[in-house]
Design a protein around this motif. Structure first.
Motif, PDB file in Angstrom:
ATOM      1  N   ALA A   1       0.665  -0.838   0.134  1.00 10.70           N
ATOM      2  CA  ALA A   1       0.668   0.196  -0.341  1.00 10.70           C
ATOM      3  C   ALA A   1       0.672   1.182  -0.104  1.00 10.70           C
ATOM      4  O   ALA A   1       0.957   2.056  -0.719  1.00 10.70           O
ATOM      5  N   VAL A   2       1.327   0.931   0.433  1.00 12.13           N
ATOM      6  CA  VAL A   2       3.187   2.800   0.734  1.00 12.13           C
ATOM      7  C   VAL A   2       3.737   3.175  -0.228  1.00 12.13           C
ATOM      8  O   VAL A   2       3.540   4.096  -1.025  1.00 12.13           O
ATOM      9  N   ALA A   3       3.746   1.538  -1.138  1.00 15.08           N
ATOM     10  CA  ALA A   3       4.516   1.744  -2.555  1.00 15.08           C
ATOM     11  C   ALA A   3       3.758   1.836  -3.814  1.00 15.08           C
ATOM     12  O   ALA A   3       4.132   2.829  -4.388  1.00 15.08           O
ATOM     13  N   THR A   4       2.401   1.688  -3.432  1.00 15.33           N
ATOM     14  CA  THR A   4       1.485   2.128  -4.512  1.00 15.33           C
ATOM     15  C   THR A   4       0.521   3.194  -4.769  1.00 15.33           C
ATOM     16  O   THR A   4       0.270   3.057  -5.331  1.00 15.33           O
ATOM     17  N   ASN A   5      -0.060   3.937  -3.141  1.00 18.04           N
ATOM     18  CA  ASN A   5      -0.577   5.151  -3.345  1.00 18.04           C
ATOM     19  C   ASN A   5       0.574   6.461  -2.587  1.00 18.04           C
ATOM     20  O   ASN A   5      -0.150   6.750  -2.672  1.00 18.04           O
ATOM     21  N   ARG A   6       1.587   6.316  -3.451  1.00 17.12           N
ATOM     22  CA  ARG A   6       1.915   7.377  -4.108  1.00 17.12           C
ATOM     23  C   ARG A   6       1.572   8.020  -4.596  1.00 17.12           C
ATOM     24  O   ARG A   6       3.090   7.117  -5.488  1.00 17.12           O
ATOM     25  N   GLY A   7       1.743   9.330  -4.615  1.00 10.60           N
ATOM     26  CA  GLY A   7       2.168   9.692  -6.047  1.00 10.60           C
ATOM     27  C   GLY A   7       0.826   9.750  -7.014  1.00 10.60           C
ATOM     28  O   GLY A   7       1.061  10.209  -8.406  1.00 10.60           O
ATOM     29  N   ARG A   8      -0.120   9.318  -6.231  1.00 11.81           N
ATOM     30  CA  ARG A   8      -1.264   8.741  -7.683  1.00 11.81           C
ATOM     31  C   ARG A   8      -2.675   9.563  -7.618  1.00 11.81           C
ATOM     32  O   ARG A   8      -2.833   9.763  -6.207  1.00 11.81           O
ATOM     33  N   ASP A   9      -3.086   9.975  -7.717  1.00 12.13           N
ATOM     34  CA  ASP A   9      -4.232  10.432  -8.150  1.00 12.13           C
ATOM     35  C   ASP A   9      -5.570   9.445  -7.396  1.00 12.13           C
ATOM     36  O   ASP A   9      -6.458  10.115  -6.444  1.00 12.13           O
ATOM     37  N   ALA A  10      -5.139   8.655  -7.971  1.00 16.62           N
ATOM     38  CA  ALA A  10      -6.484   7.460  -7.168  1.00 16.62           C
ATOM     39  C   ALA A  10      -6.030   5.977  -6.232  1.00 16.62           C
ATOM     40  O   ALA A  10      -4.752   6.604  -6.251  1.00 16.62           O
ATOM     41  N   VAL A  11      -6.672   6.057  -5.658  1.00 12.01           N
ATOM     42  CA  VAL A  11      -5.803   4.696  -4.368  1.00 12.01           C
ATOM     43  C   VAL A  11      -6.052   3.664  -5.421  1.00 12.01           C
ATOM     44  O   VAL A  11      -6.536   2.875  -6.400  1.00 12.01           O
ATOM     45  N   THR A  12      -5.206   2.867  -5.548  1.00 11.99           N
ATOM     46  CA  THR A  12      -5.132   1.676  -5.539  1.00 11.99           C
ATOM     47  C   THR A  12      -4.560   0.590  -4.158  1.00 11.99           C
ATOM     48  O   THR A  12      -4.522   0.460  -3.213  1.00 11.99           O
ATOM     49  N   VAL A  13      -5.818  -0.929  -4.509  1.00 14.88           N
ATOM     50  CA  VAL A  13      -5.564  -1.685  -3.300  1.00 14.88           C
ATOM     51  C   VAL A  13      -5.559  -3.011  -3.547  1.00 14.88           C
ATOM     52  O   VAL A  13      -5.213  -3.426  -5.387  1.00 14.88           O
ATOM     53  N   THR A  14      -4.979  -3.964  -2.707  1.00 14.78           N
ATOM     54  CA  THR A  14      -5.067  -5.746  -3.398  1.00 14.78           C
ATOM     55  C   THR A  14      -6.094  -6.348  -3.715  1.00 14.78           C
ATOM     56  O   THR A  14      -7.663  -6.119  -3.486  1.00 14.78           O
ATOM     57  N   THR A  15      -6.123  -6.591  -4.543  1.00 11.99           N
ATOM     58  CA  THR A  15      -7.191  -7.711  -5.722  1.00 11.99           C
ATOM     59  C   THR A  15      -6.851  -9.151  -5.396  1.00 11.99           C
ATOM     60  O   THR A  15      -7.523 -10.191  -5.168  1.00 11.99           O
ATOM     61  N   ASN A  16      -5.956  -9.788  -5.112  1.00 11.39           N
ATOM     62  CA  ASN A  16      -5.872 -10.979  -5.550  1.00 11.39           C
ATOM     63  C   ASN A  16      -3.931 -11.463  -4.204  1.00 11.39           C
ATOM     64  O   ASN A  16      -3.437  -9.616  -4.779  1.00 11.39           O
ATOM     65  N   ALA A  17      -3.550 -11.463  -3.429  1.00 12.54           N
ATOM     66  CA  ALA A  17      -2.450 -11.971  -2.364  1.00 12.54           C
ATOM     67  C   ALA A  17      -2.350 -13.086  -2.537  1.00 12.54           C
ATOM     68  O   ALA A  17      -3.075 -13.978  -2.494  1.00 12.54           O
ATOM     69  N   ASN A  18      -1.148 -14.094  -3.509  1.00 14.42           N
ATOM     70  CA  ASN A  18      -0.580 -15.301  -2.775  1.00 14.42           C
ATOM     71  C   ASN A  18       1.007 -15.003  -1.653  1.00 14.42           C
ATOM     72  O   ASN A  18       1.461 -14.008  -2.220  1.00 14.42           O
ATOM     73  N   ILE A  19       0.905 -15.619  -0.735  1.00 16.42           N
ATOM     74  CA  ILE A  19       1.976 -15.771   0.444  1.00 16.42           C
ATOM     75  C   ILE A  19       2.607 -17.028   0.730  1.00 16.42           C
ATOM     76  O   ILE A  19       2.421 -18.087   0.301  1.00 16.42           O
ATOM     77  N   SER A  20       4.131 -17.340   0.039  1.00 22.33           N
ATOM     78  CA  SER A  20       4.665 -18.403   0.233  1.00 22.33           C
ATOM     79  C   SER A  20       5.379 -18.531   1.965  1.00 22.33           C
ATOM     80  O   SER A  20       6.503 -17.195   1.919  1.00 22.33           O
ATOM     81  N   PHE A  21       5.497 -18.674   2.701  1.00 23.41           N
ATOM     82  CA  PHE A  21       6.485 -18.990   3.802  1.00 23.41           C
ATOM     83  C   PHE A  21       7.576 -19.889   3.396  1.00 23.41           C
ATOM     84  O   PHE A  21       7.378 -21.102   3.582  1.00 23.41           O
ATOM     85  N   LEU A  22       8.458 -19.138   3.524  1.00 22.55           N
ATOM     86  CA  LEU A  22      10.141 -20.123   3.083  1.00 22.55           C
ATOM     87  C   LEU A  22      10.928 -20.603   4.216  1.00 22.55           C
ATOM     88  O   LEU A  22      11.566 -21.522   4.124  1.00 22.55           O
ATOM     89  N   GLY A  23      10.811 -19.856   5.653  1.00 21.06           N
ATOM     90  CA  GLY A  23      11.974 -20.438   6.548  1.00 21.06           C
ATOM     91  C   GLY A  23      10.749 -19.742   7.896  1.00 21.06           C
ATOM     92  O   GLY A  23       9.970 -18.626   7.963  1.00 21.06           O
TER      93      GLY A  23
END
Length: 131
Positions: free
Chosen positions: A64-86
């Protein structure tokens, strides 16, 4: 007020990430962000390990911090995948979110989560939608 201070002030409105969990915005860049989380007992599950939801929240917030910086519109997560590696061995988690592909209506980011001992503990891929 610097851009980093402005971003921190804006994201104080994300009370769960900033107040309840304690995530801190360390650095920002063009379509990039780095956030940290100092771990304590509230972040542990019944087995004494860092709860997966904590890592997911850190990744989602860093996105959210990376993508909602300097944009006129809000960006939201619509799909996410997490892999736990350790297993987390340190006392701090560090997440870095990097843009892989940006489009007119959507974007794709990869977030790597390490502990302060440099152990890679999770990777998260997120597709976001520009509203």
């Amino acid at each position: 007020m610097s851009e980093l201070e402005r971003i921190r002030a804006f994201f104080e409105g994300d009370v769960f990430a900033t107040s309840a969990t304690g995530i801190y915005i360390d650095e920002i860049g063009e379509k990039w962000a780095k956030c940290t989380l100092s771990l304590d007992s509230r972040h542990k599950n019944a087995a004494g390990q860092v709860m997966g939801g904590v890592m997911f929240t850190l990744a989602d917030f860093t996105f959210a911090v990376a993508t909602n910086r300097g944009r006129d519109a809000v960006t939201v997560t619509t799909n996410a995948n997490i892999s736990f590696l350790g297993t987390v061995k340190g006392d701090t988690l560090i997440a870095e979110s990097r843009l892989i592909k940006d489009g007119k209506r959507s974007c794709f980011y990869e977030i790597k989560i390490k502990d302060n001992l440099e152990n890679l503990v999770a990777t998260v891929s997120i597709i976001g939608t520009h509203l």
